[in-house]
Design a protein around this motif. Structure first.
Motif, short mmCIF file in Angstrom:
data_model
loop_
_atom_site.label_atom_id
_atom_site.label_comp_id
_atom_site.label_asym_id
_atom_site.label_seq_id
_atom_site.Cartn_x
_atom_site.Cartn_y
_atom_site.Cartn_z
N LEU A 168 -3.29 0.29 13.65
CA LEU A 168 -3.62 1.61 13.12
C LEU A 168 -2.63 2.65 13.62
CD1 LEU A 168 -5.80 3.46 11.64
CD2 LEU A 168 -6.75 3.79 13.94
N LEU B 50 -6.62 1.51 2.91
CA LEU B 50 -5.88 0.58 3.75
C LEU B 50 -6.63 0.42 5.08
CD1 LEU B 50 -3.43 -1.16 4.52
CD2 LEU B 50 -2.23 0.95 5.13
N SER C 166 -4.81 5.48 6.77
CA SER C 166 -5.28 4.12 7.04
C SER C 166 -6.36 4.14 8.10
CB SER C 166 -4.11 3.24 7.47
OG SER C 166 -3.52 3.73 8.66
N ARG C 167 -7.19 3.10 8.08
CA ARG C 167 -8.31 2.99 9.02
C ARG C 167 -8.35 1.59 9.62
NH1 ARG C 167 -13.02 4.88 5.08
NH2 ARG C 167 -11.69 3.78 3.58
N HIS C 168 -9.29 1.37 10.52
CA HIS C 168 -9.42 0.03 11.09
C HIS C 168 -10.89 -0.31 11.31
CE1 HIS C 168 -10.16 0.44 15.64
NE2 HIS C 168 -10.31 1.64 15.15
N ALA D 62 0.78 2.12 12.00
CA ALA D 62 0.77 2.54 10.59
C ALA D 62 0.82 4.06 10.46
CB ALA D 62 -0.47 1.99 9.89
N PRO E 26 0.83 -1.22 0.00
CA PRO E 26 0.00 0.00 0.00
C PRO E 26 0.86 1.26 0.00
CG PRO E 26 -0.04 -1.06 2.16
CD PRO E 26 0.65 -2.01 1.23
N TYR F 192 1.43 6.13 7.20
CA TYR F 192 0.18 5.73 6.53
C TYR F 192 -0.98 6.44 7.23
CZ TYR F 192 3.05 2.18 4.32
OH TYR F 192 4.03 1.53 3.58
N ASP G 162 -2.75 5.95 0.79
CA ASP G 162 -3.92 5.12 0.50
C ASP G 162 -4.96 5.24 1.61
OD1 ASP G 162 -3.41 4.04 -1.97
OD2 ASP G 162 -2.36 2.28 -1.20
#
Length: 340
Positions: free
Chosen positions: A314, A300, A325-327, A317, A293, A322, A297
């Motif tokens: 998370l 992600l 990014s999410r979770h 990252a 990734p 990053y 992004d």
């Protein structure tokens, strides 16, 4: 006559479970020739290293094909509930309070491992007597380093697996809980967790919380991250259906085998995540079968059994750049319930 010991030993030596639990038998044998009212008890002592869901999966499958050894479905359900509650019980019993933490420090009876990143410790402050092993490095530190390497890198002898003085700490409960669970899986079954973390320590010791007063634009407390960058079950379904997601499952491989797999996901256990996201594009694709990734992004997403590991992933990252990014904090059980 069916020998109860045979049933228990069959479970005990089942290659999928051995050797992490043992059975203690009460009543040597039982005659079941139609006598369904006869009762007996098999007490299962489950080592904390056993993955609860994996055990329940095989346990349920075994006894669902041997129903005559229980007097009723109610009895099966009650035993299942007791086992299911063990994971929560173990997590709570392995947490220590601020007062207990202070006592251990005063008695010099703690092997304290701070699992924050070095940059976090520089910004926030350090626990007394602690060594720093970031969460992403913990697996390698315990598995790959012999005692001399460990001592050279961290300035302290490597702890024994039976050491009861190991305590993990972080900013709050997220990383330290994930570190404790990982340590238990690696055999450090007496390791504990100071869930209050630096936030509680600084507030109780200094009467304030540093990050609340000097928060920078690029630093956010874990709770803020996990809430702001959390997606719902409907969001996750939409992203999967549109094939517009890079879904990283941060559970261990053994958990995937017993619990199930998110569709379209790749598996990078939380202990391997830091190294994985530091790989080159070609190395990442070779190892995980998909493109690495990009740091910008927004598709992600990290997921696990629940919010603990996905929140830790998370945060890690975001620290690595990053930042979009999410979770999926609700985790596997919610996904399974909505995908049936």
């Amino acid at each position: 006559m069916i020998n109860i010991k045979f049933i228990a030993e069959s479970l005990r030596y089942n290659s999928r479970l051995n050797p992490l639990f043992r059975c203690r038998i009460f009543n040597n044998s039982i005659s079941i020739g139609g006598l369904t009212s006869v009762k007996f008890k098999v007490y299962l002592h489950i080592d904390s290293r056993v993955n609860r869901s994996k055990f329940l999966y095989y346990y349920t499958n075994y006894f669902s094909t041997n129903k005559n050894i229980f007097t009723s479905e109610i009895e099966q359900n009650e035993i299942g509930k007791n086992i299911a509650n063990r994971n929560i019980y173990n997590q709570r019993k392995n947490e220590i309070t601020y007062e207990e933490f202070k006592t251990l420090l005063a008695a010099d009876d703690v092997y304290l491992i701070d699992v924050r990143e070095a940059s976090e410790i520089t910004e926030q402050g350090s626990f007394p007597t602690s060594i720093n092993i970031p969460l992403g490095d913990l697996k390698d530190a315990f598995l790959q380093r012999d005692n001399s390497e460990f001592l050279s890198i961290y300035g302290k002898s490597k702890p024994y697996q039976t050491d009861a003085s190991i305590v993990f700490a972080g900013l709050g409960p997220i990383k330290s809980t994930a570190a404790m669970e990982l340590a238990h899986k690696l055999g450090y079954i007496r390791a504990r967790n100071y869930s209050g973390g630096w936030i509680e320590w600084e507030r109780r010791e200094l009467g304030m919380t540093k990050y609340q007063k000097t928060k920078t634009e690029t630093y956010y407390p874990p709770k803020y991250l996990s809430e702001k960058y959390n997606i719902s079950i409907n969001d996750l379904k939409s992203l999967i259906l549109s094939n517009n997601i890079i879904l990283i499952d941060v559970r261990e491989e053994i958990e995937l085998e017993s619990q199930g797999i998110y569709p379209c996901s790749i598996n990078i256990p939380i202990g391997d995540l830091k190294d994985a996201l530091s790989l080159s594009n070609s190395e990442f694709e070779k190892r995980y079968g998909t493109s690495k990734p990009l740091k910008h992004d927004a598709d992600l997403v990290f997921a696990g059994l629940g919010p603990i590991k996905s929140s830790a992933a998370l945060e890690l990252a975001h620290k690595l750049g990053y930042t979009k990014s999410r979770h999926f904090g609700e985790g596997w059980e919610v996904w399974k319930a909505h995908s049936v």
